[in-house]
Enzyme design. Structure first.
Site, PDB file in Angstrom:
ATOM      1  N   HIS A 106       0.831  -1.199   0.000  1.00 39.81           N
ATOM      2  CA  HIS A 106       0.000   0.000   0.000  1.00 39.81           C
ATOM      3  C   HIS A 106       0.871   1.256   0.000  1.00 39.81           C
ATOM      4  O   HIS A 106       1.972   1.273   0.562  1.00 39.81           O
ATOM      5  CB  HIS A 106      -0.935  -0.002   1.208  1.00 39.81           C
ATOM      6  CG  HIS A 106      -2.000   1.046   1.138  1.00 39.81           C
ATOM      7  ND1 HIS A 106      -1.764   2.355   1.483  1.00 39.81           N
ATOM      8  CD2 HIS A 106      -3.302   0.989   0.738  1.00 39.81           C
ATOM      9  CE1 HIS A 106      -2.870   3.063   1.311  1.00 39.81           C
ATOM     10  NE2 HIS A 106      -3.814   2.253   0.864  1.00 39.81           N
ATOM     11  N   GLU A 176      -4.355   1.937  -7.171  1.00 38.35           N
ATOM     12  CA  GLU A 176      -4.686   3.066  -6.306  1.00 38.35           C
ATOM     13  C   GLU A 176      -3.735   4.221  -6.594  1.00 38.35           C
ATOM     14  O   GLU A 176      -2.641   4.286  -6.015  1.00 38.35           O
ATOM     15  CB  GLU A 176      -4.573   2.669  -4.832  1.00 38.35           C
ATOM     16  CG  GLU A 176      -5.533   1.583  -4.400  1.00 38.35           C
ATOM     17  CD  GLU A 176      -5.505   1.380  -2.902  1.00 38.35           C
ATOM     18  OE1 GLU A 176      -6.527   1.624  -2.254  1.00 38.35           O
ATOM     19  OE2 GLU A 176      -4.450   0.985  -2.376  1.00 38.35           O
TER      20      GLU A 176
END
Length: 256
Positions: A106, A176
């Site tokens: 992430h 993302e």
């Protein structure tokens, strides 16, 4: 529920709580999420996979609560092996707890915890060896053109699998764009669709053009039906309201 396949016609709807909820709050929220899932019996067909990713201490009780539901349990991170790694959580322990997916790479981990491509590759390998499905997070840091963004994502993905594309075939990719995380609005549907389309074209020579690619970054209800070639959404704060999670499930079911 175990995920046995990831064809293009499978739609993933995931949500991570990050560290926004305490223990009791997390369990109350999860119980409300289960109500939303139970209200949609069509989920039992498996064409839409609802994925929930709470914080580490919640995982054992979450696994108990979701037993018998279509929900699949994920973890927000993992270490790269068993052994003398104080404060880490090994993929083998996560698998023992009933976790099916593990979020790796992430943007917050890359930026604030100095996780580089080499560390992410170690985690991907360890997760796969433990029977977990990596949910690999990738994305460009600044708004660029779709082709340039796809090139960045392709490099991140290639590094994460150490060039072994057979590993990529067993993953789910969370696209993302970093600049969209926490923003008031997600990236535009046209931009996301073009990035994912360009990425699939780059992956085609390696035989993995159809791997699941979901979008995250301020994703919310109303976005999924506008996307082309995207395999679902990875939700954040918008799904902290369980009703919003239910709305996206309805959109996913309509598409499937």
């Amino acid at each position: 529920m175990a995920v046995t396949g990831t064809p293009m016609d499978t739609v993933f709807v995931g949500v991570s709580t990050k560290m926004y909820m305490g223990y009791a709050h997390s369990l109350r929220w999860l119980e409300e999420l289960i109500v939303e899932v139970d209200a949609r019996p069509a989920l039992a067909a498996g064409r839409v996979v609802p994925l929930v990713i709470p914080s580490f201490p919640v995982l054992p009780e979450a696994a108990r609560l979701i037993t018998g539901t279509p929900l699949v349990l994920g973890a927000q991170n993992c270490g790269w092996s068993d052994g003398p790694w104080t404060g880490e959580v090994s993929p083998s322990m996560l698998a023992e707890l009933g976790v099916g997916f593990v979020e790796i790479g992430h943007a917050e981990r890359r930026r604030h915890f100095a996780e580089d491509d080499a560390m992410i590759a170690l985690k991907v390998s360890a997760a796969v060896e433990s029977g977990l499905k990596p949910l690999l997070c990738v994305g460009e840091t600044e708004l660029t053109g779709p082709e340039a963004a796809a090139e960045t994502v392709f490099r991140q993905l290639k590094a994460a699998v150490s060039g072994d594309w057979s590993v990529a075939s067993g993953m789910v990719i969370a696209y993302e764009p970093v600049w969209a995380i926490g923003a008031p609005e997600p990236a535009s549907a046209q931009y996301v669709s073009e990035v994912v389309g360009a990425l699939r074209a780059a992956l085609a020579p390696h035989g993995v053009a159809t791997l699941p690619i979901i979008y995250g970054g301020s994703a919310k209800p109303g976005l999924l039906p506008q996307l082309d070639g995207v395999s679902g959404l990875f939700l954040g704060r918008f799904a902290h309201d369980p009703a919003n999670f239910g709305r996206v499930l309805d959109e996913a079911l309509a598409l499937s």
